[in-house]
Design a protein around this motif. Structure first.
Motif, PDB file in Angstrom:
ATOM      1  N   ARG A 148       5.681  17.325   3.571  1.00  0.00           N
ATOM      2  CA  ARG A 148       5.704  15.850   3.516  1.00  0.00           C
ATOM      3  C   ARG A 148       4.282  15.281   3.400  1.00  0.00           C
ATOM      4  NH1 ARG A 148      10.050  13.019   3.959  1.00  0.00           N
ATOM      5  NH2 ARG A 148      11.967  14.193   4.294  1.00  0.00           N
ATOM      6  N   ALA A 196       3.167  15.590  -0.182  1.00  0.00           N
ATOM      7  CA  ALA A 196       3.850  14.649  -1.084  1.00  0.00           C
ATOM      8  C   ALA A 196       3.171  13.282  -1.069  1.00  0.00           C
ATOM      9  CB  ALA A 196       5.326  14.539  -0.705  1.00  0.00           C
ATOM     10  N   LYS A 197       2.522  12.959   0.034  1.00  0.00           N
ATOM     11  CA  LYS A 197       1.820  11.654   0.127  1.00  0.00           C
ATOM     12  C   LYS A 197       0.592  11.602  -0.773  1.00  0.00           C
ATOM     13  CE  LYS A 197       3.190  10.537   4.836  1.00  0.00           C
ATOM     14  NZ  LYS A 197       2.863  10.891   6.209  1.00  0.00           N
ATOM     15  N   VAL A 220       0.437  12.404  -3.874  1.00  0.00           N
ATOM     16  CA  VAL A 220       0.791  12.111  -5.276  1.00  0.00           C
ATOM     17  C   VAL A 220       0.670  10.610  -5.531  1.00  0.00           C
ATOM     18  CG1 VAL A 220       2.694  12.170  -6.947  1.00  0.00           C
ATOM     19  CG2 VAL A 220       2.258  14.145  -5.450  1.00  0.00           C
ATOM     20  N   VAL A 280       3.071  16.288 -11.874  1.00  0.00           N
ATOM     21  CA  VAL A 280       3.014  17.074 -10.637  1.00  0.00           C
ATOM     22  C   VAL A 280       3.632  18.455 -10.842  1.00  0.00           C
ATOM     23  CG1 VAL A 280       3.615  17.094  -8.181  1.00  0.00           C
ATOM     24  CG2 VAL A 280       3.245  14.904  -9.339  1.00  0.00           C
ATOM     25  N   LEU A 322       5.441  21.479  -9.394  1.00  0.00           N
ATOM     26  CA  LEU A 322       6.343  21.584  -8.240  1.00  0.00           C
ATOM     27  C   LEU A 322       6.515  23.054  -7.870  1.00  0.00           C
ATOM     28  CD1 LEU A 322       9.012  19.056  -9.568  1.00  0.00           C
ATOM     29  CD2 LEU A 322       7.206  18.573  -7.879  1.00  0.00           C
ATOM     30  N   LEU A 359       9.078  14.034  -2.330  1.00  0.00           N
ATOM     31  CA  LEU A 359       8.723  13.348  -3.583  1.00  0.00           C
ATOM     32  C   LEU A 359       9.945  12.625  -4.151  1.00  0.00           C
ATOM     33  CD1 LEU A 359       6.358  15.943  -5.293  1.00  0.00           C
ATOM     34  CD2 LEU A 359       5.774  13.619  -4.545  1.00  0.00           C
ATOM     35  N   ARG A 382      10.196   9.446  -2.466  1.00  0.00           N
ATOM     36  CA  ARG A 382       9.187   8.480  -2.948  1.00  0.00           C
ATOM     37  C   ARG A 382       9.574   7.934  -4.328  1.00  0.00           C
ATOM     38  NH1 ARG A 382       3.130   9.872  -2.818  1.00  0.00           N
ATOM     39  NH2 ARG A 382       3.130   7.660  -3.344  1.00  0.00           N
ATOM     40  N   GLY A 389       7.591  15.745 -13.067  1.00  0.00           N
ATOM     41  CA  GLY A 389       7.340  17.051 -12.469  1.00  0.00           C
ATOM     42  C   GLY A 389       7.465  18.180 -13.478  1.00  0.00           C
ATOM     43  N   ILE A 393      13.898  13.623  -9.569  1.00  0.00           N
ATOM     44  CA  ILE A 393      12.568  13.694 -10.204  1.00  0.00           C
ATOM     45  C   ILE A 393      12.751  14.024 -11.684  1.00  0.00           C
ATOM     46  CG2 ILE A 393      10.406  15.010 -10.296  1.00  0.00           C
ATOM     47  CD1 ILE A 393      10.719  15.490  -7.257  1.00  0.00           C
TER      48      ILE A 393
END
Ligand code: 5RP
Length: 225
Positions: free
Chosen positions: A12, A15-16, A18, A24, A26, A39, A42, A51, A67
């Protein structure tokens, strides 16, 4: 705190990192799982990102959590990759591939401006090598590669599934899990393995990660290379 909670906290936290507009990478595995889920949350809350998954399994999960995926051909430059590790040393050299995705993981890490490792505290080691090093091989070359690994001081064991059949990677290759014990010079071993015909890729990730987020108790520790 249980390991799963450390994994979730690390995933977690990563993920912040990004940002809107990021491409991204993954990662694969039980720690990267939490980053992908976070993510997805988010994205539902408005984050704009796409991703590129390191495995079929992660691709399926990413789609499930909403995603949007693109391919490496469409976008060969990645802003940030979040991935797990089996071992992390003080220079942030890694052993990866416990989940069998090492080749795609290394391609994606190498194509990334930033690779962030997510791990629970059990993954941090003084020296790499307690975890058997995964080496992806083409089936044709397995025995020659096994002999080469023995000559380098390793003990290879071909990975099998519970039903006794060969484990196959997403690329259709086999994996040798190679016990080396303490690896004194990971960069040198990485070079030798990379130079061995029949080896598609190995799980030594040298100099690729600059930041590791490690769940430790109820905190997340930042390790930097
Ligand atoms: C998959 C990997 C994983 O990132 C590694 O095995 C760590 O997995 P986990 O987070 O489940 O412990 O390299 O190929």
């Amino acid at each position: 705190m249980a390991r799963d909670e450390e994994k979730e906290a690390a995933g977690r936290a990563a993920a912040k990192l990004v940002r809107d507009g990021d491409v991204v990478g993954l990662g694969t595995g039980s720690t990267a799982y939490f980053a992908v889920v976070a993510l997805g949350e988010r994205v539902k809350a408005g984050l704009k990102m796409v991703g590129i998954p390191t495995s079929i399994k992660t691709g399926d999960l990413a789609r499930e959590v909403g995603i949007r995926l693109i391919t490496l051909d469409e976008h060969p430059e990645i802003d940030i990759t979040i991935d797990g590790a089996d071992e992390v040393d003080p220079k942030l050299n890694l052993i990866k591939g416990g989940g069998g995705a090492l080749t795609r993981e290394k391609v994606i890490a190498t194509a990334s401006r930033k690779m962030v490792v997510v791990a629970d505290s059990s993954k941090v080691v003084a020296a790499l090598g307690k975890f058997p090093l995964p080496v992806e091989v083409i089936a044709f070359a397995r025995t020659v590669v096994e002999n080469r690994i023995v000559s380098l001081g390793g003990a290879p064991k071909v990975r099998k599934k519970a039903d006794g059949s060969f484990y196959l990677t997403d690329n259709g290759n086999q994996i040798l899990d190679c016990s080396f014990g303490r690896i004194e010079d990971p960069a040198a071993l990485a070079r030798v393995l990379s130079d061995t015909p029949g080896i598609v890729e190995h799980g030594l990730f040298i100099g690729l990660a600059k930041l590791a987020l490690v769940g430790k108790g109820d905190a997340v520790e930042e390790l930097r290379a």
